[in-house]
Design a protein around this motif. Sequence first.
Motif, PDB file in Angstrom:
ATOM      1  N   ASP A  19       0.837  -1.201   0.000  1.00  0.00           N
ATOM      2  CA  ASP A  19       0.000   0.000   0.000  1.00  0.00           C
ATOM      3  C   ASP A  19       0.871   1.250   0.000  1.00  0.00           C
ATOM      4  OD1 ASP A  19      -2.358  -1.522   0.160  1.00  0.00           O
ATOM      5  OD2 ASP A  19      -2.470  -1.344   2.347  1.00  0.00           O
ATOM      6  N   LEU A  20       1.887   1.263   0.865  1.00  0.00           N
ATOM      7  CA  LEU A  20       2.749   2.434   0.982  1.00  0.00           C
ATOM      8  C   LEU A  20       3.622   2.629  -0.249  1.00  0.00           C
ATOM      9  CD1 LEU A  20       3.723   2.144   4.727  1.00  0.00           C
ATOM     10  CD2 LEU A  20       2.178   3.811   3.689  1.00  0.00           C
ATOM     11  N   ALA A  21       4.009   1.538  -0.906  1.00  0.00           N
ATOM     12  CA  ALA A  21       4.793   1.651  -2.138  1.00  0.00           C
ATOM     13  C   ALA A  21       3.942   2.240  -3.256  1.00  0.00           C
ATOM     14  CB  ALA A  21       5.340   0.286  -2.548  1.00  0.00           C
ATOM     15  N   ALA A  22       2.645   1.884  -3.271  1.00  0.00           N
ATOM     16  CA  ALA A  22       1.746   2.363  -4.319  1.00  0.00           C
ATOM     17  C   ALA A  22       1.313   3.810  -4.098  1.00  0.00           C
ATOM     18  CB  ALA A  22       0.513   1.464  -4.401  1.00  0.00           C
ATOM     19  N   ARG A  23       1.091   4.178  -2.842  1.00  0.00           N
ATOM     20  CA  ARG A  23       0.641   5.541  -2.533  1.00  0.00           C
ATOM     21  C   ARG A  23       1.125   5.932  -1.143  1.00  0.00           C
ATOM     22  NH1 ARG A  23      -4.188   4.787   0.558  1.00  0.00           N
ATOM     23  NH2 ARG A  23      -4.863   2.643   0.347  1.00  0.00           N
ATOM     24  N   PRO A  24       2.314   6.507  -1.098  1.00  0.00           N
ATOM     25  CA  PRO A  24       2.881   6.894   0.200  1.00  0.00           C
ATOM     26  C   PRO A  24       1.991   7.905   0.935  1.00  0.00           C
ATOM     27  CG  PRO A  24       4.520   7.083  -1.541  1.00  0.00           C
ATOM     28  CD  PRO A  24       3.206   6.811  -2.199  1.00  0.00           C
ATOM     29  N   SER A  27       4.661  12.017   5.671  1.00  0.00           N
ATOM     30  CA  SER A  27       5.509  11.644   6.795  1.00  0.00           C
ATOM     31  C   SER A  27       5.024  12.383   8.038  1.00  0.00           C
ATOM     32  CB  SER A  27       6.969  11.960   6.508  1.00  0.00           C
ATOM     33  OG  SER A  27       7.134  13.346   6.333  1.00  0.00           O
ATOM     34  N   GLY A  28       5.180  11.737   9.181  1.00  0.00           N
ATOM     35  CA  GLY A  28       4.765  12.328  10.439  1.00  0.00           C
ATOM     36  C   GLY A  28       3.346  11.980  10.860  1.00  0.00           C
ATOM     37  N   ARG A  29       2.538  11.414   9.987  1.00  0.00           N
ATOM     38  CA  ARG A  29       1.167  11.041  10.333  1.00  0.00           C
ATOM     39  C   ARG A  29       1.170   9.679  11.026  1.00  0.00           C
ATOM     40  NH1 ARG A  29      -4.458  11.761   7.730  1.00  0.00           N
ATOM     41  NH2 ARG A  29      -5.559  10.152   8.868  1.00  0.00           N
ATOM     42  N   LEU A  30       0.431   9.533  12.109  1.00  0.00           N
ATOM     43  CA  LEU A  30       0.351   8.275  12.850  1.00  0.00           C
ATOM     44  C   LEU A  30      -0.425   7.245  12.034  1.00  0.00           C
ATOM     45  CD1 LEU A  30       1.033   6.902  15.566  1.00  0.00           C
ATOM     46  CD2 LEU A  30      -1.227   7.608  16.352  1.00  0.00           C
ATOM     47  N   ILE A  31       0.215   6.111  11.741  1.00  0.00           N
ATOM     48  CA  ILE A  31      -0.415   5.025  10.987  1.00  0.00           C
ATOM     49  C   ILE A  31      -0.007   3.696  11.599  1.00  0.00           C
ATOM     50  CG2 ILE A  31      -0.519   6.308   8.808  1.00  0.00           C
ATOM     51  CD1 ILE A  31       1.916   4.637   7.868  1.00  0.00           C
ATOM     52  N   ARG A  32      -0.650   2.631  11.125  1.00  0.00           N
ATOM     53  CA  ARG A  32      -0.253   1.257  11.459  1.00  0.00           C
ATOM     54  C   ARG A  32       0.192   0.574  10.184  1.00  0.00           C
ATOM     55  NH1 ARG A  32      -5.067  -0.645  15.550  1.00  0.00           N
ATOM     56  NH2 ARG A  32      -4.264   0.514  17.338  1.00  0.00           N
ATOM     57  N   ILE A  33       1.258  -0.203  10.316  1.00  0.00           N
ATOM     58  CA  ILE A  33       1.723  -1.017   9.193  1.00  0.00           C
ATOM     59  C   ILE A  33       1.774  -2.456   9.674  1.00  0.00           C
ATOM     60  CG2 ILE A  33       3.004   0.859   8.117  1.00  0.00           C
ATOM     61  CD1 ILE A  33       5.165  -1.669   9.590  1.00  0.00           C
ATOM     62  N   GLY A  34       1.714  -3.383   8.737  1.00  0.00           N
ATOM     63  CA  GLY A  34       1.771  -4.782   9.135  1.00  0.00           C
ATOM     64  C   GLY A  34       2.239  -5.682   8.024  1.00  0.00           C
ATOM     65  N   GLY A  35       2.679  -6.851   8.426  1.00  0.00           N
ATOM     66  CA  GLY A  35       3.158  -7.869   7.512  1.00  0.00           C
ATOM     67  C   GLY A  35       3.903  -8.908   8.317  1.00  0.00           C
ATOM     68  N   LEU A  36       4.808  -9.604   7.658  1.00  0.00           N
ATOM     69  CA  LEU A  36       5.624 -10.613   8.323  1.00  0.00           C
ATOM     70  C   LEU A  36       7.012 -10.055   8.576  1.00  0.00           C
ATOM     71  CD1 LEU A  36       4.694 -13.778   6.223  1.00  0.00           C
ATOM     72  CD2 LEU A  36       3.758 -13.051   8.425  1.00  0.00           C
ATOM     73  N   VAL A  37       7.592 -10.394   9.725  1.00  0.00           N
ATOM     74  CA  VAL A  37       8.971 -10.024  10.024  1.00  0.00           C
ATOM     75  C   VAL A  37       9.858 -10.890   9.134  1.00  0.00           C
ATOM     76  CG1 VAL A  37      10.765  -9.885  11.783  1.00  0.00           C
ATOM     77  CG2 VAL A  37       8.375  -9.402  12.395  1.00  0.00           C
ATOM     78  N   GLU A  38      10.602 -10.262   8.262  1.00  0.00           N
ATOM     79  CA  GLU A  38      11.416 -10.989   7.295  1.00  0.00           C
ATOM     80  C   GLU A  38      12.586 -11.700   7.975  1.00  0.00           C
ATOM     81  OE1 GLU A  38      13.793  -8.927   4.062  1.00  0.00           O
ATOM     82  OE2 GLU A  38      12.027  -9.672   2.991  1.00  0.00           O
ATOM     83  N   GLY A  57       5.216  -9.867   1.199  1.00  0.00           N
ATOM     84  CA  GLY A  57       5.495 -10.791   0.108  1.00  0.00           C
ATOM     85  C   GLY A  57       5.725 -10.089  -1.214  1.00  0.00           C
ATOM     86  N   THR A  58       5.361  -8.828  -1.298  1.00  0.00           N
ATOM     87  CA  THR A  58       5.543  -8.045  -2.520  1.00  0.00           C
ATOM     88  C   THR A  58       6.469  -6.864  -2.281  1.00  0.00           C
ATOM     89  OG1 THR A  58       3.333  -8.657  -3.275  1.00  0.00           O
ATOM     90  CG2 THR A  58       4.335  -6.752  -4.322  1.00  0.00           C
ATOM     91  N   ALA A  59       6.236  -6.130  -1.208  1.00  0.00           N
ATOM     92  CA  ALA A  59       7.043  -4.961  -0.869  1.00  0.00           C
ATOM     93  C   ALA A  59       7.583  -5.109   0.553  1.00  0.00           C
ATOM     94  CB  ALA A  59       6.205  -3.691  -0.998  1.00  0.00           C
ATOM     95  N   LYS A  60       8.591  -4.289   0.871  1.00  0.00           N
ATOM     96  CA  LYS A  60       9.234  -4.341   2.183  1.00  0.00           C
ATOM     97  C   LYS A  60       9.311  -2.941   2.767  1.00  0.00           C
ATOM     98  CE  LYS A  60      12.285  -8.042   0.661  1.00  0.00           C
ATOM     99  NZ  LYS A  60      13.662  -8.486   0.520  1.00  0.00           N
ATOM    100  N   LEU A  61       9.399  -2.903   4.107  1.00  0.00           N
ATOM    101  CA  LEU A  61       9.525  -1.640   4.817  1.00  0.00           C
ATOM    102  C   LEU A  61      10.435  -1.856   6.017  1.00  0.00           C
ATOM    103  CD1 LEU A  61       8.346   1.285   4.903  1.00  0.00           C
ATOM    104  CD2 LEU A  61       6.570   0.388   6.382  1.00  0.00           C
ATOM    105  N   MET A  62      11.476  -1.036   6.157  1.00  0.00           N
ATOM    106  CA  MET A  62      12.386  -1.118   7.302  1.00  0.00           C
ATOM    107  C   MET A  62      11.735  -0.413   8.484  1.00  0.00           C
ATOM    108  SD  MET A  62      15.210  -2.020   8.763  1.00  0.00           S
ATOM    109  CE  MET A  62      16.266  -2.560   7.447  1.00  0.00           C
ATOM    110  N   VAL A  63      11.703  -1.106   9.627  1.00  0.00           N
ATOM    111  CA  VAL A  63      11.085  -0.568  10.842  1.00  0.00           C
ATOM    112  C   VAL A  63      12.163  -0.357  11.895  1.00  0.00           C
ATOM    113  CG1 VAL A  63       9.422  -1.022  12.693  1.00  0.00           C
ATOM    114  CG2 VAL A  63       8.910  -1.760  10.353  1.00  0.00           C
ATOM    115  N   ASN A  64      12.157   0.812  12.519  1.00  0.00           N
ATOM    116  CA  ASN A  64      13.040   1.117  13.642  1.00  0.00           C
ATOM    117  C   ASN A  64      12.178   1.238  14.883  1.00  0.00           C
ATOM    118  OD1 ASN A  64      15.450   1.432  12.049  1.00  0.00           O
ATOM    119  ND2 ASN A  64      14.577   3.345  11.338  1.00  0.00           N
TER     120      ASN A  64
END
Length: 122
Positions: A19-24, A27-38, A57-64
């Motif tokens: 979702d974020l890759a298709a339409r970011p 920045s700074g807005r509170l959201i939830r992201i989810g998927g599998l820990v790679e 399974g399609t896109a990735k996001l680095m979480v700190n």
Amino acid sequence: MLTLRAFRDNLVFFYSPSDLAARPVESGRLIRIGGLVEAGSIVRGEQDRISFTVSDGTAKLMVNYQGILPNLFREGQGVVAEGTLIDPTHFDAKTILAKHDENYMPKEVVDALKKSGHWKGP
């Protein structure tokens, strides 16, 4: 009108990495992201700092994240993180939620995996 604005400001939307890759989102807005820990992506730092990759399974996001992780947090498991998007590929988590037993995965994660065609559950 003021009530609607307050309601909108308090909504926390869920996004998969695809979702974020298709339409970011802004920045700074509170959201939830989810998927599998790679697998192989967890890097532990000093003072309870950790970074890991969330994938649908399609896109990735680095979480700190800085803090104590749920006991069941581990590679290959579903996770939901709440926080802010730093840029299109990096997320700053304030809260981490992990599944509570072997038969449960957060609904948002299941939906994201099904949407991407990578769901392997019942």
